[in-house]
Each structure stands twice: as C-alpha cells, then as structure tokens.
Scaffold this motif. Structure first.
Motif, PDB file in Angstrom:
ATOM      1  N   SER A 191     -36.808  51.292  49.523  1.00 34.00           N
ATOM      2  CA  SER A 191     -36.576  51.813  50.869  1.00 34.00           C
ATOM      3  C   SER A 191     -35.303  52.655  50.923  1.00 34.00           C
ATOM      4  N   PHE A 192     -34.255  52.192  50.273  1.00 31.15           N
ATOM      5  CA  PHE A 192     -33.006  52.964  50.221  1.00 31.15           C
ATOM      6  C   PHE A 192     -33.246  54.337  49.613  1.00 31.15           C
ATOM      7  N   VAL A 193     -33.975  54.392  48.500  1.00 32.96           N
ATOM      8  CA  VAL A 193     -34.220  55.668  47.828  1.00 32.96           C
ATOM      9  C   VAL A 193     -35.054  56.594  48.712  1.00 32.96           C
ATOM     10  N   LEU A 194     -36.086  56.061  49.350  1.00 27.18           N
ATOM     11  CA  LEU A 194     -36.955  56.896  50.184  1.00 27.18           C
ATOM     12  C   LEU A 194     -36.218  57.425  51.415  1.00 27.18           C
ATOM     13  N   VAL A 195     -35.475  56.563  52.090  1.00 28.33           N
ATOM     14  CA  VAL A 195     -34.724  57.018  53.271  1.00 28.33           C
ATOM     15  C   VAL A 195     -33.677  58.041  52.870  1.00 28.33           C
ATOM     16  N   ARG A 196     -33.000  57.794  51.761  1.00 28.95           N
ATOM     17  CA  ARG A 196     -31.973  58.727  51.285  1.00 28.95           C
ATOM     18  C   ARG A 196     -32.567  60.076  50.898  1.00 28.95           C
ATOM     19  N   SER A 197     -33.791  60.071  50.396  1.00 30.27           N
ATOM     20  CA  SER A 197     -34.385  61.304  49.878  1.00 30.27           C
ATOM     21  C   SER A 197     -35.096  62.128  50.945  1.00 30.27           C
ATOM     22  N   PHE A 198     -35.709  61.487  51.922  1.00 28.94           N
ATOM     23  CA  PHE A 198     -36.616  62.214  52.812  1.00 28.94           C
ATOM     24  C   PHE A 198     -36.167  62.255  54.274  1.00 28.94           C
TER      25      PHE A 198
END
Length: 466
Positions: free
Chosen positions: A190-197
C-alpha cells in the motif's frame, strides 16, 4: 528555407489565430480516476484489518484474560492519539504525506506483533497500528472528500469494512502470526502504490504556494477548480473543505475554543460520537466470534458466522454511502442497533424462562438475524464522522474522544458480559435509543436548508477535467 521567413523569436502576426495547447488527461475514460480512488483508499482496508484483527483470533494469543482485553482495546486508544496528531501531520506533510508516514508506523506495529509473542511487543504493536487508524481516519477522509467528490463509493467506511472482512477470512484460515505477516506485506505494498500513483491534495499544494503542482494534481484527478463562493453555504464550512485549510486553522481553533460558535458544535458532535460508540460498533468488530456466542447462536461455528457478518458489514457500508444524507444514515443505523439489541435480549430472556436446549437450537436463527442487523448497523460507526455534511471546528478532537469512548467500551465488554450476561445487548439498545433522540434534536435540518444544500451540491458537481 525562405529568406524572409519569421525566426523562432519573431512574434506571430496580429491577425493570425491564437493557438492554445490544452493538456489532456492520461485516459479519457473514468478508469484512471477509479484506479486512483481505490489506491488512495487502500490504507482504509488496512485500517479495517487493524480494527478487526482480534475479531476471530484474539483468544488464540498467549495472553491472560486481562491482557487480552487490553490487546483488543489498545487499537482504539492508539486511534485516538492518531486523530489528535493528524492535523499537525497534515499541516506539515499534507494528507497524502501523513498517510505515507503512518504506513511506516503501522508496518513497525505489525512486525512487533508477529516477530515476538511477548506481552509488551504485542501491546506496543497493537497501539502503533491504532495510531495508523487514527491518522488514516482524518487524512484519508479529507483527501477522498476533496479529490473524489462525485464518487459515493469512494468513502473510507466502505474500504474499512472490506478490510474487516479480509482479516476475518485470513484469521479463519491462517494462524495469528501468519495473518500479521500478511498484513505487514499488504501495508508495504500500500505504501508503494500510494507513493507511486496518488497525487497530493491540490488545496494543500496551493496553500504552500506550489500552484504548478496543484494544477498537475487537479489534472491527474480530473478535478475542476471551484469558485470560492460555491464552497460556503450559509457561512458554514462543509465537511469536504480541503485538508490544507483545516490544518492551518488548527491553532486558531484552540485559541478560540471558549467561543460559543466553536465549542457548541464541537460538544454536540462529541456527545453524538460517544453515544454512537456506546452502542457497540467497534465492540462487534473487536469481539465478533465471541459476540456470536454471547448472543445465543449455538448451531454454527463462530468463525464462520463472523465472516458472514463481516460480509453484511460491507453491505451496510455500501447502503450508508448510497444514502443522500448522513443524518438519515446515522439515524437508520442507530435504529438498526436498537432493534437488534431488543431482539437478542428478548430472545435470551424467553430462552431462559421457557425454552429447553432443543428449542434454543431450533430458534437459534432469531439471534443470528439480530446479529446480521447489528453488523449492518455497525458499519456507520466503523469510521466515526459527523452526521451532517458540515465541518465542525476541531472535529479531529471529537473523533479522538469517540475513539477514547470506544476504547473504554471494548475494554469493559468482557467484564460487563461476565457480570450481566446477555443484558449487555439491552445496554447497546438503550445507547442507540438515546443516540436517535439526540440526533433528531441536535442535527435535524429544516426542509429549506436541505433543498438549498442539494441545489448547491448539484451546482458544484464536478466533471472530467480537460
């Protein structure tokens, strides 16, 4: 090349038509905004997993009865602390940045819970994941209200209920440590997805003077800038007011809390949230499998029934978001909890007075129906919020108080049930009845105000940005 052709720095002739380059969105369909809405509210799924983590696996932990009640309730106490610090975080880092920072705290909490089974690590990890819940409650609500106003299903309560369902299913199939490990992996993803998109709040970016980033964020979110005159209604700030504006006014709220126009709405909201949590929504989420047995259901496995009830919790969240008025959904949820509490209490009273063991098993569907209604009604109290679409100054303080009351109710539920038995459901019914009366007296709007608000909502509805 012609000899008299204009050079690159030569201005075009005055009679030539002006050429305007309009940057189009990445995708002309609604898939892009829908994808961003799902990713931005993925932290709410983790929040639901935190709250429901003890629902099916609590008594499998190596904890004494007293420490087990602390473990179940500390998430709500941590959520209260998260609500109190949320506005300071949003002021410094923005709603998206606050959610990202809370992911780090949550991942540490999950790691403490599955890496060691010592009582200290379990309790500290539970409290840290609760802080994540509090920050996400405020920051994700503010972000989704600003960035996805035209999507009724893009509300934290729906995704939080989905998180409860997922953790119930995982807890029924996996061990406690495996469930915590999976939750930590999902938190990192979730951290990676929120940070990326997910882009930052446009209003927060503008408040920091980053107008270019704000325009790009609006373009990515397919939002249109709304005139200032349309953002106010009768001088009252709506709940969809930008998170950046809320955060910058936090200090002014504390300085002027003695003014009646500040403390009266805050006290009204605080008492409503207290009565809402006293009716037991987070108690159900924290002790689902135990409450199934406490209600009188004897013919089915408690873990299986808890998973089914979590599915009805999701259904109740979808119904509440589909309703036009928060006041109506809050009143309907309180009425459902009242009905469920009365049905379960009356059934258990009749069972003790007249029914034998066989009759109790044959009529076990009665408390099961009551628990289904209780689960659907609990969805509204899953993520505490104001019952009216107005922003109350210091609302995060009222949310923190609501979580504090939830902590006390969760902590005391096993002791109260041990003392009074199934009469505890009558206590939930009384709290729901008081909440209905209080909501009608304090939060009802005249028809003229409702019509004016509906007209303003239609006028300010947003379409795809071009």
């Amino acid at each position: 090349m012609e000899e008299n052709a204009p050079g690159p720095s030569t201005p075009p002739p005055a009679d030539s038509p002006a050429v305007v380059n309009v940057q189009k969105p990445l995708n002309n369909s609604s898939m892009t905004q829908g994808f961003l809405a799902v990713i931005s509210l993925l932290p709410c799924v983790i929040s639901g997993a935190v709250l429901g983590f003890t629902g099916v696996s609590m008594w499998n932990l190596p904890l004494t009865f007293r420490n087990a009640t602390w473990f179940a309730s500390l998430a709500a106490l941590g959520a209260a602390g998260g609500c109190l610090i949320s506005h300071s975080l949003m002021n410094a880092f923005g709603p998206r940045g606050s959610v990202l920072l809370s992911h780090v705290i949550c991942a540490i909490g999950w790691m403490l819970k599955f890496s060691s089974w010592t009582t200290t690590n379990l309790l500290v990890g539970r409290a840290l994941t609760g802080v994540f819940v509090g920050v996400v409650t405020v920051a994700a609500t503010a972000h989704s209200s600003e960035c996805f106003p035209a999507r009724p299903t893009a509300r934290p309560v729906v995704y939080t209920a989905i998180g409860v369902l997922c953790v119930y299913l995982a807890g029924s199939l996996l061990s406690y440590a495996q469930t915590a490990a999976v939750a930590m992996v999902v938190t990192i993803v979730s951290f990676v997805l929120v940070r990326s998109f997910v882009p930052e709040s446009p209003a927060w970016l503008e408040a920091r003077g980053r107008t270019g980033d704000a325009e790009y964020s609006r373009l990515k979110l397919r939002l249109q800038r709304q005139p200032d005159a349309e953002s106010l209604e009768d001088g009252v700030e709506p709940s969809t007011r930008s998170a950046g504006d809320r955060s910058t006014s936090t200090e002014a709220i504390y300085r002027s809390v003695h003014r009646p126009e500040i403390y009266r709405p805050l006290l009204a909201l605080t008492l409503h949230l207290a009565l809402q949590q006293m009716s037991g929504p987070l108690v159900f989420v924290s002790y689902a499998s135990q409450m199934v047995g406490d209600s009188g259901v004897r013919v089915l496995n408690g873990h299986f029934v808890a998973a089914v009830l979590a599915a009805f919790l999701v259904a109740g969240a979808l119904v509440s978001t589909a309703m036009d008025h928060r006041e109506s959904s809050a009143t309907l949820a309180a009425a459902g909890t009242l009905t469920a509490g009365v049905v379960i209490a009356v059934y258990n009273l009749l069972r003790r007075m007249f029914l034998n063991r066989l009759g109790s098993q044959l009529l076990s569907f009665v408390p099961l129906l009551g628990m289904i209604v209780f689960a659907m009604s609990s969805s509204v109290g899953l993520v505490p919020h104001s019952p009216v679409p107005r922003y109350a100054a210091g609302e995060h303080v009222a949310l923190a108080f609501g979580y504090t009351v939830a902590f006390a109710v969760i902590k005391c539920y096993p002791y109260v049930y041990a003392a009074v038995g199934w009469w505890v459901f009558a206590v939930f019914a009384v709290a729901s009845a008081l909440n209905i009366v209080y909501g009608v007296l304090m939060f009802s709007e005249p028809e003229s105000s409702k019509q004016k608000r509906n007209t303003a909502a239609k006028r300010s509805s947003v379409g795809p940005a071009v």
